[in-house]
Scaffold this active site. Structure first.
Site, PDB file in Angstrom:
ATOM      1  N   GLY A   8      -2.858  -2.862   5.581  1.00 26.97           N
ATOM      2  CA  GLY A   8      -4.146  -2.822   4.905  1.00 26.97           C
ATOM      3  C   GLY A   8      -5.287  -3.024   5.872  1.00 26.97           C
ATOM      4  N   ASN A   9      -6.492  -2.760   5.395  1.00 29.94           N
ATOM      5  CA  ASN A   9      -7.666  -2.949   6.237  1.00 29.94           C
ATOM      6  C   ASN A   9      -8.910  -3.028   5.370  1.00 29.94           C
ATOM      7  OD1 ASN A   9      -8.341   0.067   5.923  1.00 29.94           O
ATOM      8  ND2 ASN A   9      -6.400   0.134   7.046  1.00 29.94           N
ATOM      9  N   SER A  20      -6.522  -1.961  14.612  1.00 28.99           N
ATOM     10  CA  SER A  20      -5.263  -1.320  14.245  1.00 28.99           C
ATOM     11  C   SER A  20      -4.057  -2.153  14.672  1.00 28.99           C
ATOM     12  CB  SER A  20      -5.176   0.060  14.901  1.00 28.99           C
ATOM     13  OG  SER A  20      -3.977   0.712  14.569  1.00 28.99           O
ATOM     14  N   GLY A  21      -3.176  -2.446  13.713  1.00 30.87           N
ATOM     15  CA  GLY A  21      -1.890  -3.063  14.020  1.00 30.87           C
ATOM     16  C   GLY A  21      -1.910  -4.509  14.451  1.00 30.87           C
ATOM     17  N   SER A  48      -8.995   0.303  13.180  1.00 28.15           N
ATOM     18  CA  SER A  48      -7.966   0.757  12.245  1.00 28.15           C
ATOM     19  C   SER A  48      -7.763   2.266  12.298  1.00 28.15           C
ATOM     20  CB  SER A  48      -8.367   0.343  10.824  1.00 28.15           C
ATOM     21  OG  SER A  48      -7.574   1.015   9.866  1.00 28.15           O
ATOM     22  N   SER A  49      -6.527   2.698  12.089  1.00 23.35           N
ATOM     23  CA  SER A  49      -6.237   4.136  12.054  1.00 23.35           C
ATOM     24  C   SER A  49      -6.910   4.814  10.866  1.00 23.35           C
ATOM     25  CB  SER A  49      -4.722   4.368  12.009  1.00 23.35           C
ATOM     26  OG  SER A  49      -4.150   3.724  10.886  1.00 23.35           O
ATOM     27  N   ASP A  50      -7.360   4.028   9.876  1.00 29.73           N
ATOM     28  CA  ASP A  50      -8.054   4.575   8.708  1.00 29.73           C
ATOM     29  C   ASP A  50      -9.575   4.606   8.885  1.00 29.73           C
ATOM     30  OD1 ASP A  50      -5.814   5.014   6.823  1.00 29.73           O
ATOM     31  OD2 ASP A  50      -5.549   2.858   7.032  1.00 29.73           O
ATOM     32  N   HIS A 110      -8.547  -0.788   1.981  1.00 22.75           N
ATOM     33  CA  HIS A 110      -7.360   0.051   1.777  1.00 22.75           C
ATOM     34  C   HIS A 110      -6.131  -0.836   1.812  1.00 22.75           C
ATOM     35  CE1 HIS A 110      -4.311   3.055   1.984  1.00 22.75           C
ATOM     36  NE2 HIS A 110      -4.063   2.885   3.274  1.00 22.75           N
ATOM     37  N   HIS A 130      -1.641  -1.000   0.496  1.00 25.61           N
ATOM     38  CA  HIS A 130      -0.469  -0.299  -0.030  1.00 25.61           C
ATOM     39  C   HIS A 130       0.166  -1.184  -1.099  1.00 25.61           C
ATOM     40  CE1 HIS A 130      -0.234   3.029   2.980  1.00 25.61           C
ATOM     41  NE2 HIS A 130      -0.973   2.163   3.667  1.00 25.61           N
ATOM     42  N   ASP A 187     -13.402  -4.310 -17.746  1.00 24.29           N
ATOM     43  CA  ASP A 187     -14.376  -5.240 -17.186  1.00 24.29           C
ATOM     44  C   ASP A 187     -14.827  -4.847 -15.781  1.00 24.29           C
ATOM     45  OD1 ASP A 187     -14.684  -6.962 -19.320  1.00 24.29           O
ATOM     46  OD2 ASP A 187     -13.143  -8.368 -18.663  1.00 24.29           O
ATOM     47  N   HIS A 219      -0.133   8.433  -1.106  1.00 21.90           N
ATOM     48  CA  HIS A 219      -0.569   7.483  -0.078  1.00 21.90           C
ATOM     49  C   HIS A 219      -0.772   6.094  -0.666  1.00 21.90           C
ATOM     50  CE1 HIS A 219      -3.516   6.800   3.556  1.00 21.90           C
ATOM     51  NE2 HIS A 219      -2.670   5.796   3.378  1.00 21.90           N
ATOM     52  N   TYR A 279     -22.320 -11.425 -19.825  1.00 23.55           N
ATOM     53  CA  TYR A 279     -21.278 -12.198 -19.134  1.00 23.55           C
ATOM     54  C   TYR A 279     -21.887 -13.093 -18.054  1.00 23.55           C
ATOM     55  CZ  TYR A 279     -17.118 -13.265 -16.373  1.00 23.55           C
ATOM     56  OH  TYR A 279     -16.120 -13.918 -15.698  1.00 23.55           O
TER      57      TYR A 279
END
Length: 247
Positions: free
Chosen positions: A42-43, A59-60, A89-91, A110, A112, A135, A186, A243
């Site tokens: 994730g990122n 990344s990583g 990040s690769s994204d 992002h 998974h 909501d 994805h 709210y």
């Protein structure tokens, strides 16, 4: 006097970037705390629109050892790294595409996460079935079409952003009213007014996905009347929202 003013301005700009790095790092660590990611799956990024810079997770790099100093600053216009000791990040190109297309957003996440990724892999929207979903998301959370072979082989990450943008616009959604989407095959992307807000929506999306999956198993014909969706979203986000405690 002019020289002192320039020095002071540069110090202020540096301080603002450091603050953004701290916020983005904290948002990434929140994903781990909420169980939305494992390993390095994730990122999160945040943007300083005035300076034209995005700060994103490297990344990583494992979450356990990550600090604000590990965050990477990227020029939003060029996509080039301007500060940081790691590769971003690769994204990164996906995040940049979303910031360029949606000027109202200030953070992107992002993951998974299992249930949201299951809907993405099935190529299905996360349907709005109850008030918890309503909501936060003013309608079904959309799933994109699959990327073509050409889109995958050339500029994959950039095209991932493009297909999200295409889907949001084709649905007629306001980005902050439905602050997330699934990329087919994805996984989920979420966004918000800042990095923390984007993480919040990513966690809510995962919970909504789990609820929808279990609901459809119990009752495949379950649905949410549009007037209930509208009531719950508007009472929290509408012009006459009731709210919370107000300002």
């Amino acid at each position: 006097m002019w020289f002192c003013t320039v020095i002071k301005k540069k110090k202020q700009e540096g301080s603002m970037l450091e603050t953004l790095k701290e916020a983005v790092c904290a948002a990434n660590l929140e994903l781990v705390k909420r169980g939305a990611v494992i390993y390095t799956w994730g990122n999160v990024s945040g943007i300083d629109r005035e300076k034209g810079l995005m700060v994103i997770k490297p990344s990583g790099v494992p979450y356990e050892s990550m600090t604000a100093g590990d965050m990477v600053a990227v020029d939003v216009e060029t996509g080039e790294t301007v500060e940081g000791k790691w590769k971003p990040s690769s994204d990164t190109e996906t995040h940049l595409a979303l910031y360029r297309a949606f000027p109202e957003i200030g953070g992107v996440t992002h993951t998974h996460s299992v249930n949201a990724a299951a809907f993405a892999q099935a190529g299905l929207d996360i349907p709005a079935l109850g008030t918890t979903h309503a909501d936060y998301f003013y309608g079904d959370i959309p799933c994109t079409r699959a990327l073509t072979e050409e889109e995958t082989k050339n500029a994959y990450e950039k095209n991932t952003g493009a297909v999200i943008i295409e889907t949001v616009r084709c649905r007629g959604y306001e980005p902050l009213a439905v602050p997330g989407a699934l990329v087919r095959n994805h996984g989920p992307f979420a966004w918000g007014k800042n990095a923390a807000d984007a993480v919040y929506h990513a966690v809510v999306m995962e919970t909504a996905a789990e609820m929808a999956l279990k609901t459809k198993l119990l009752n495949p014909s379950a649905s949410l009347p549009a007037y209930i969706l509208d009531e719950h979203y508007q009472r929290k986000h509408g012009p006459n929202a009731t709210y919370g405690q107000g300002k």
